[in-house]
Write a protein that holds these residues in place. Structure first.
Motif, PDB file in Angstrom:
ATOM      1  N   ALA A 122      -7.981   2.488   6.018  1.00 48.27           N
ATOM      2  CA  ALA A 122      -7.146   3.687   6.183  1.00 48.27           C
ATOM      3  C   ALA A 122      -5.860   3.447   6.978  1.00 48.27           C
ATOM      4  O   ALA A 122      -4.787   3.872   6.538  1.00 48.27           O
ATOM      5  N   CYS A 141       0.846  -1.199   0.000  1.00 47.11           N
ATOM      6  CA  CYS A 141       0.000   0.000   0.000  1.00 47.11           C
ATOM      7  C   CYS A 141       0.880   1.247   0.000  1.00 47.11           C
ATOM      8  O   CYS A 141       0.808   2.071   0.916  1.00 47.11           O
ATOM      9  N   VAL A 169      -9.688   1.629  -4.868  1.00 42.64           N
ATOM     10  CA  VAL A 169     -10.101   2.866  -4.183  1.00 42.64           C
ATOM     11  C   VAL A 169     -10.671   3.864  -5.187  1.00 42.64           C
ATOM     12  O   VAL A 169     -11.719   4.482  -4.953  1.00 42.64           O
ATOM     13  N   THR A 183      -7.699   7.472  -0.465  1.00 43.92           N
ATOM     14  CA  THR A 183      -8.417   6.740   0.590  1.00 43.92           C
ATOM     15  C   THR A 183      -9.198   7.701   1.478  1.00 43.92           C
ATOM     16  O   THR A 183     -10.350   7.426   1.839  1.00 43.92           O
TER      17      THR A 183
END
Length: 326
Positions: free
Chosen positions: A284, A94, A242, A103
């Motif tokens: 998150a 990520c 996302v 995000t």
């Protein structure tokens, strides 16, 4: 027969949607439109075409539950399954540039959807708000991507669709014609068969939209996620998931509600919206701490998705029978 027609409709949506994107990109290339602009607009909108067609078709048939369920279900599927299932086989990093920003915006947009649904309808004004935010989001991303290009940073994932676009005018025309004719046909087949299946199973139309239709329209994202993880481009997989969630709310619900106001079924405010928001918030910390989604996280996400499907059908039965949710 409804099951066969649903599979046929979803397959038609996926294939013709891809052809429409490639044809539109081919036209844009021949018009001399910069590749960066094509990637942020034509490709971004085109890949959401199947969900958009299904939502509009359902709304015009008076099935707002199916229309909204397709979007909310796709967003849940994109996180829990599209990211979770590939993580069972390949670790998903990520660390993509701009992922924190995207995000955060996904969470904000999810909260906004809940707020605008409090009155029980997503109306024309709400649609304009969504589309206004979408325009701002695209402009901002355009500026950021342009800065990345000037700094020599890699934006290869944005250009993959453009490189595969046809160049021959006849081929472009064929792709466009098939896409323009096939998408509405696939959307109508999917909507009608989904409503028939809801009646056969004795569930609300929203339950079918949240599960079968959402999963079907998310299959290209799942395939792309598996392919990206296999090529060790896992950052592309999470970025696409996302970004797709943001587009689903702002573009699909925005455009659909401009055409037909959408009545919000009780199950969305009572359960499904909050599941969508919870998993967005749960993602998150992983993104902000630059952690990876490994086998354990992928297993939890995949199991959570299966549990969600069971709960949705239970709620769908309660709604169909006029019982209070829960």
């Amino acid at each position: 027969m409804p099951y066969f027609l649903l599979i046929l409709g979803l397959a038609t949506l996926v294939v013709t949607g891809d052809l429409l994107v490639r044809g539109a990109v081919g036209v844009s290339n021949r018009m001399g439109i910069p590749p960066l602009v094509i990637g942020l607009t034509v490709v971004a909108f085109g890949t959401s075409a199947p969900e958009l067609v299904v939502s509009i078709s359902a709304a015009l048939d008076g099935a707002s539950g199916l229309s909204i369920g397709n979007v909310v279900g796709s967003n849940i599927t994109n996180i829990l399954l599209v990211l979770g299932f590939p993580a069972l086989f390949f670790t998903i990093d990520c660390k993509q540039t701009g992922l924190r920003r995207s995000t955060s915006f996904m969470i904000i947009v999810s909260v906004l959807l809940i707020i605008l649904s409090i009155d029980g309808v997503i109306n024309h004004v709400d649609g304009l708000i969504f589309l206004g935010l979408l325009a701002g989001y695209l402009l901002y991303n355009g500026f950021e991507a342009n800065k990345m290009r000037k700094r020599g940073q890699n934006i290869e994932e944005l250009m993959e669709e453009i490189e595969d676009a046809p160049e021959d005018p006849k081929k472009i025309a064929i792709y466009l014609i098939i896409g323009i004719i096939g998408l509405p046909l696939g959307g109508k087949l999917t909507t009608d068969s989904a409503l028939d299946i809801a009646a056969i199973w004795g569930v609300a139309d929203s339950a079918v939209g949240l599960t079968i239709v959402a999963l079907g329209t998310s299959l290209p994202e799942l395939a792309a996620g598996m392919a990206a993880a296999l090529r060790r481009h896992s950052a592309v997989a999470i970025g696409n998931a996302v970004g797709s969630n943001i587009f689903n709310i702002l573009s699909i619900l925005g455009i659909t509600s401009l055409i037909v106001p959408l009545k919000v079924a009780p199950n969305f405010m009572a359960f499904d919206y909050w599941v969508m928001l919870f998993i967005a918030i749960a993602l998150a910390p992983i993104v902000f701490m630059h952690r990876a989604i490994g086998k354990i996280e992928g297993g939890v996400m995949t199991i959570a998705y299966l549990v969600y499907l069971v709960v949705v059908f239970q709620i769908g039965h309660e709604l169909a029978e006029g019982l209070p949710i829960g």
